[in-house]
Design an enzyme around this catalytic site. Structure first.
Site, PDB file in Angstrom:
ATOM      1  CB  SER A  99      33.341  33.199  45.919  1.00  0.00           C
ATOM      2  OG  SER A  99      34.498  32.637  46.432  1.00  0.00           O
TER       3      SER A  99
ATOM      4  CE1 TYR B 240      36.050  32.498  41.072  1.00  0.00           C
ATOM      5  CE2 TYR B 240      36.512  32.467  43.422  1.00  0.00           C
ATOM      6  CZ  TYR B 240      35.671  32.183  42.370  1.00  0.00           C
ATOM      7  OH  TYR B 240      34.443  31.583  42.610  1.00  0.00           O
TER       8      TYR B 240
HETATM    9  P1  NDP Z   1      30.946  26.270  35.954  1.00  0.00           P
HETATM   10  O1  NDP Z   1      32.282  26.397  35.302  1.00  0.00           O
HETATM   11  O2  NDP Z   1      30.420  24.915  36.263  1.00  0.00           O
HETATM   12  O3  NDP Z   1      29.864  27.043  35.032  1.00  0.00           O
HETATM   13  C1  NDP Z   1      30.121  28.366  34.594  1.00  0.00           C
HETATM   14  C2  NDP Z   1      28.952  28.848  33.737  1.00  0.00           C
HETATM   15  O4  NDP Z   1      29.240  30.194  33.310  1.00  0.00           O
HETATM   16  C3  NDP Z   1      28.764  28.036  32.477  1.00  0.00           C
HETATM   17  O5  NDP Z   1      27.374  27.949  32.190  1.00  0.00           O
HETATM   18  C4  NDP Z   1      29.460  28.869  31.385  1.00  0.00           C
HETATM   19  O6  NDP Z   1      28.880  28.603  30.115  1.00  0.00           O
HETATM   20  C5  NDP Z   1      29.129  30.275  31.894  1.00  0.00           C
HETATM   21  N1  NDP Z   1      30.024  31.320  31.408  1.00  0.00           N
HETATM   22  C6  NDP Z   1      31.375  31.425  31.574  1.00  0.00           C
HETATM   23  N2  NDP Z   1      31.835  32.537  30.966  1.00  0.00           N
HETATM   24  C7  NDP Z   1      30.739  33.163  30.435  1.00  0.00           C
HETATM   25  C8  NDP Z   1      30.569  34.347  29.683  1.00  0.00           C
HETATM   26  N3  NDP Z   1      31.588  35.154  29.371  1.00  0.00           N
HETATM   27  N4  NDP Z   1      29.308  34.681  29.293  1.00  0.00           N
HETATM   28  C9  NDP Z   1      28.261  33.892  29.596  1.00  0.00           C
HETATM   29  N5  NDP Z   1      28.362  32.763  30.304  1.00  0.00           N
HETATM   30  C10 NDP Z   1      29.601  32.389  30.705  1.00  0.00           C
HETATM   31  O7  NDP Z   1      31.005  27.155  37.259  1.00  0.00           O
HETATM   32  P2  NDP Z   1      30.265  27.006  38.693  1.00  0.00           P
HETATM   33  O8  NDP Z   1      28.870  26.545  38.515  1.00  0.00           O
HETATM   34  O9  NDP Z   1      31.128  26.275  39.623  1.00  0.00           O
HETATM   35  O10 NDP Z   1      30.279  28.516  39.181  1.00  0.00           O
HETATM   36  C11 NDP Z   1      29.193  29.400  38.973  1.00  0.00           C
HETATM   37  C12 NDP Z   1      29.398  30.639  39.816  1.00  0.00           C
HETATM   38  O11 NDP Z   1      29.506  30.277  41.189  1.00  0.00           O
HETATM   39  C13 NDP Z   1      30.693  31.404  39.481  1.00  0.00           C
HETATM   40  O12 NDP Z   1      30.441  32.788  39.601  1.00  0.00           O
HETATM   41  C14 NDP Z   1      31.661  30.940  40.561  1.00  0.00           C
HETATM   42  O13 NDP Z   1      32.659  31.868  40.793  1.00  0.00           O
HETATM   43  C15 NDP Z   1      30.710  30.812  41.734  1.00  0.00           C
HETATM   44  N6  NDP Z   1      31.191  29.947  42.803  1.00  0.00           N
HETATM   45  C16 NDP Z   1      31.390  28.590  42.613  1.00  0.00           C
HETATM   46  C17 NDP Z   1      31.794  27.806  43.677  1.00  0.00           C
HETATM   47  C18 NDP Z   1      31.976  26.338  43.554  1.00  0.00           C
HETATM   48  O14 NDP Z   1      32.301  25.695  44.564  1.00  0.00           O
HETATM   49  N7  NDP Z   1      31.788  25.757  42.376  1.00  0.00           N
HETATM   50  C19 NDP Z   1      32.042  28.392  44.996  1.00  0.00           C
HETATM   51  C20 NDP Z   1      31.813  29.792  45.074  1.00  0.00           C
HETATM   52  C21 NDP Z   1      31.389  30.525  44.018  1.00  0.00           C
HETATM   53  P3  NDP Z   1      29.758  28.585  28.745  1.00  0.00           P
HETATM   54  O15 NDP Z   1      30.897  27.640  28.978  1.00  0.00           O
HETATM   55  O16 NDP Z   1      28.798  28.157  27.696  1.00  0.00           O
HETATM   56  O17 NDP Z   1      30.200  29.999  28.526  1.00  0.00           O
END
Ligand code: NDP
Length: 254
Positions: A145, A158
């Site tokens: 990130s 974070y």
């Molecule tokens: P979302 O909240 O949209 O999606 C998160 C995903 O992770 C979901 O599929 C969720 O599924 C899964 N998840 C969460 N906890 C667990 C767990 N313990 N085990 C397995 N799966 C899990 O997040 P984003 O798409 O926005 O973010 C994805 C990645 O990108 C993250 O690492 C985030 O930090 C990073 N990021 C995002 C940015 C942004 O602008 N959005 C910017 C920079 C980095 P479920 O709910 O079924 O567990």
């Protein structure tokens, strides 16, 4: 050289791919030929997403499990390797966010963030890495990130976890490159997803963000696909330990 980015015959596990960036990356890798394994903690959602991908003509599977649970990880990685096939590409994408001022940050929220965003990346590399080492081949992509480099109000845990993702990427590169495993990261700038919805809805933040980003806008999640395909493919065979910022120039600007 034309097949440098071709992922036909490759199998990719993308953690946290039931929505947001993970889902986008799963679609992107599938478009370039990869068979994809969808993961999240919500079983029904993972099954539904895999089904949607299959309807589009892609090869897809759902393997829901919690990436913070070492036992579940090891059991499910063994299951994938034995029953679906070797994992050629691992994308450590699952991540969570919680926001509180540092002096009031609940300890449980710190633990949840560190366990999901940081420790899980380490555990997943251990679990999948041992199979990749046997095969002397593998691509690991960790999702960092802007907070891998920059601090920001109310999200210190974070930022700590994403800074650690950068160093896990470098450490794993140093130890695994000799086995022909490339460990790199993608550091997205600000992208519109469910995770960032509170920020997207905040007019003041959006105005600040557009001024702060040389590209003057939010990122669209599909703009991450090219980097993922690059780091998953032959095109990046001598790129290792690198964190690729996809941020509209934000990190380059004061
Ligand atoms: P979302 O909240 O949209 O999606 C998160 C995903 O992770 C979901 O599929 C969720 O599924 C899964 N998840 C969460 N906890 C667990 C767990 N313990 N085990 C397995 N799966 C899990 O997040 P984003 O798409 O926005 O973010 C994805 C990645 O990108 C993250 O690492 C985030 O930090 C990073 N990021 C995002 C940015 C942004 O602008 N959005 C910017 C920079 C980095 P479920 O709910 O079924 O567990």
């Amino acid at each position: 050289m034309k097949d440098l980015f071709d992922l036909q015959g490759k199998r990719a596990l993308i953690t946290g791919s039931t929505r947001g960036i993970g889902l986008l990356l799963a679609n992107g890798l599938a478009e370039y030929g990869a068979e994809v394994i969808i993961n999240g903690t919500n079983r029904e959602k993972a099954l539904a997403v895999a089904e949607e991908l299959k309807q589009k003509g892609f090869k897809a599977h759902a393997v829901p499990f919690d990436v913070t649970n070492k036992e579940e990880i090891e059991k499910n990685i063994a299951l994938i390797e034995q029953e679906i096939g070797p994992i050629d590409i691992l994308v450590n994408n699952a991540g969570i966010q919680r926001r509180h001022p540092i002096l009031e940050f609940p300890e449980q929220d710190w633990d949840d963030i560190i366990n999901t965003n940081q420790k899980a990346v380490f555990l997943m590399i251990q679990a999948v890495g041992k199979y990749m080492v046997q095969r002397r081949a593998g691509k690991i992509i960790n999702i960092g990130s802007m907070q891998s480099e920059l601090g920001r109000d109310t999200i210190t845990p974070y930022a700590a976890s994403k800074g650690a993702v950068k160093m896990i990427t470098r450490g794993a590169c140093v130890e695994l490159a000799r086995y022909n495993i490339q460990v790199n990261g993608i550091a997205p700038g600000y992208f519109k997803t469910e995770l960032t919805q509170p920020l997207v809805d905040n007019q003041q933040f959006t105005q600040w963000l557009c001024q702060r980003t040389p590209a003057n806008r939010w990122g669209n999640p599909d703009e991450l696909i090219g980097s993922a395909v690059f780091l998953a493919s032959k095109a990046s065979d001598f790129v290792n330990g690198h964190l690729l910022f996809v941020d509209g120039g934000m990190l380059a600007a004061v």
